[in-house]
Design an enzyme around this catalytic site. Sequence first.
Site, short mmCIF file in Angstrom:
data_model
loop_
_atom_site.label_atom_id
_atom_site.label_comp_id
_atom_site.label_asym_id
_atom_site.label_seq_id
_atom_site.Cartn_x
_atom_site.Cartn_y
_atom_site.Cartn_z
NE ARG A 119 -3.85 -2.37 1.86
CZ ARG A 119 -4.39 -3.25 2.69
NH1 ARG A 119 -4.01 -3.28 3.96
NH2 ARG A 119 -5.29 -4.11 2.27
CE1 TYR A 167 -2.05 -2.89 -9.92
CE2 TYR A 167 -2.19 -1.05 -8.41
CZ TYR A 167 -1.68 -1.62 -9.55
OH TYR A 167 -0.80 -0.90 -10.32
CD GLU A 168 -0.46 -3.84 -3.45
OE1 GLU A 168 -0.65 -4.57 -2.46
OE2 GLU A 168 0.42 -4.06 -4.28
N GLY A 169 -5.89 -3.95 -2.11
CA GLY A 169 -7.08 -3.70 -1.29
C GLY A 169 -7.80 -2.48 -1.83
#
Length: 599
Positions: free
Chosen positions: A268, A406-408
């Site tokens: 993140r 992406y990355e949550g």
Amino acid sequence: METKHNITRGGQFLVKETKAEDIFTPEDFTEEQKMMRDSVIEFVDREIWPNKERFEKKDYALTEEVMRKAGELGLLGVAVPEAYDGLGMGFVTTMLVCDYISGATGSVATAFGAHTGIGTMPITLYGTEEQKKKYVPKLATGEWFGAYCLTEPGAGSDANSGKTKAVLSEDGKHYLISGQKMWISNAGFASVFIVFARIEDDKNITGFIVENDPKNGISLGEEEHKLGIHSSSTRQVFFNETKVPVENMLSERGNGFKIAMNALNVGRIKLSAACLDAQRRIITEAVKYANERVQFKTPISKFGAIKSKVAEMATACYVDESAAYRAAKDIEDRIAIRQEEGNSHQEAELKGVEEYAIECSILKVAVSEHCQNTTDEGIQIFGGMGFSADTPMEAAWRDARISRIYEGTNEINRMLSVGMLIKKAMKGQVDLLGPATAVKDELMGIPSFDTPDYSVLFSEEKEMIEKLKKAFLMVAGSGVQKYGPELEEHQQLLMAASDILIQIYMAESAILRTEKNAKRFGEDTQKEQIAMAKLNLFHAVEKIQTKGKEAISSFAEGDEQRMMLMGLKRFTKYANLPNVIALRNTIADKVTAENKYCF
């Protein structure tokens, strides 16, 4: 060590004063870091930027070629310890490389991030000595590439719900892995997969290091047709009783979910870095065009409507740099402290990043959204030409879109930031209860009518930041009090509170960076930076007013609601409202005069 006294713990920015001299800024880069930055820029300008058209035409081989060249230069091993053929550099330098290698195209940015982060890091941080010696040198040098197999058709944000199975063979020497993974970056040229699978009926998934061998039950789907990042290899990966030696289990059985979550924390903050140079390049291209494009016998850069866009784009980028490198140095310092206390490199790095998981989520959301907005305004400045694939704006806009997913997803990260903060408070790691109670008492008392001295730079702005923190404590504290453990079910309330938290961290970071530089370089050298810090704070206050009302109205009624709305008004009230248009003009005039993003 002095750092121990001055560094705030993760999330403590909300309840502890941070002094300007205690934060790291991009102006603090060492000579070695500046040389590294310049060499990465030179590499990008030579190998990537001139080939943008090829990247848009799904030239996966070019992405692989660029990655190999990056490996030859040592850029893939910046974060890898020297014992495993890496450069062993600190966290700030790893952020710096990720920042500047990612700006020209999202395809390389994704390949680089997937390989150096989630493809290599799990082995570096969780692997046994034998695993690290076997795999990490090849990954650090670009001889091999890594990919990360977590997502499944039924397991996205709910990562621990994956159906991929790992069954121990009868002789106990192998696990047989079967299942389907999707959206796997670098799948088309990866030599090693980090695969997550469930053993028997374990509550949590387990990680495995799996070499890519088509003869061993591994097959790939076709390349996905995507909105952007066209030359980033993205495929499904199928495992059909793929034999994996038992010694290739990563960490312990059932530890996969923890590995996945910690990998995402690093991912993140690195994603925020990967969005920075993209913004700088877009701003520069937009300003060049605005200076050259003449309408009504005037360069469009002279028009107020364009000045407004340029100023807002530059401000967002400046704020993002300020916050990203502030957090990166906090992580680096925390890693150093843990190593001094006797932690291994692995443990220090894991715990150092985990400490700032809240800030990592904040940065992921704020910077990815700023990047998307910047590319959108870049198109707008180019007008009809911006919509054409012949200019860099159209591809940049499409590439930027994935960063919010992406990355949550940003929605998940919004809820995580507040959720993690509350959990830290419950564990006694951040004292939220005391300050929240003090805010409640303040609301019941008589407000001060003293006129403060605002003659010192940022005195009113810093007072405003403290008031905004009170606004968050009032909203979040009341939400916790009302809903308790069920708060996580009230997602829209959590997201509103998160937006307040995000605005506070980003605004404070820009103010502290500018204050630090004004003190050492002189206020006259920071005129435009001061304007950007003030402009961003104005927007933060406006957003906090809106999100505060939204949150308060969702759980408070009658006298309680009236009291909290009055408190919100008090906590977001300027003594001297800034002249926003003048601030924008100051910023835009500097950027257009320099013909580039120049901060």
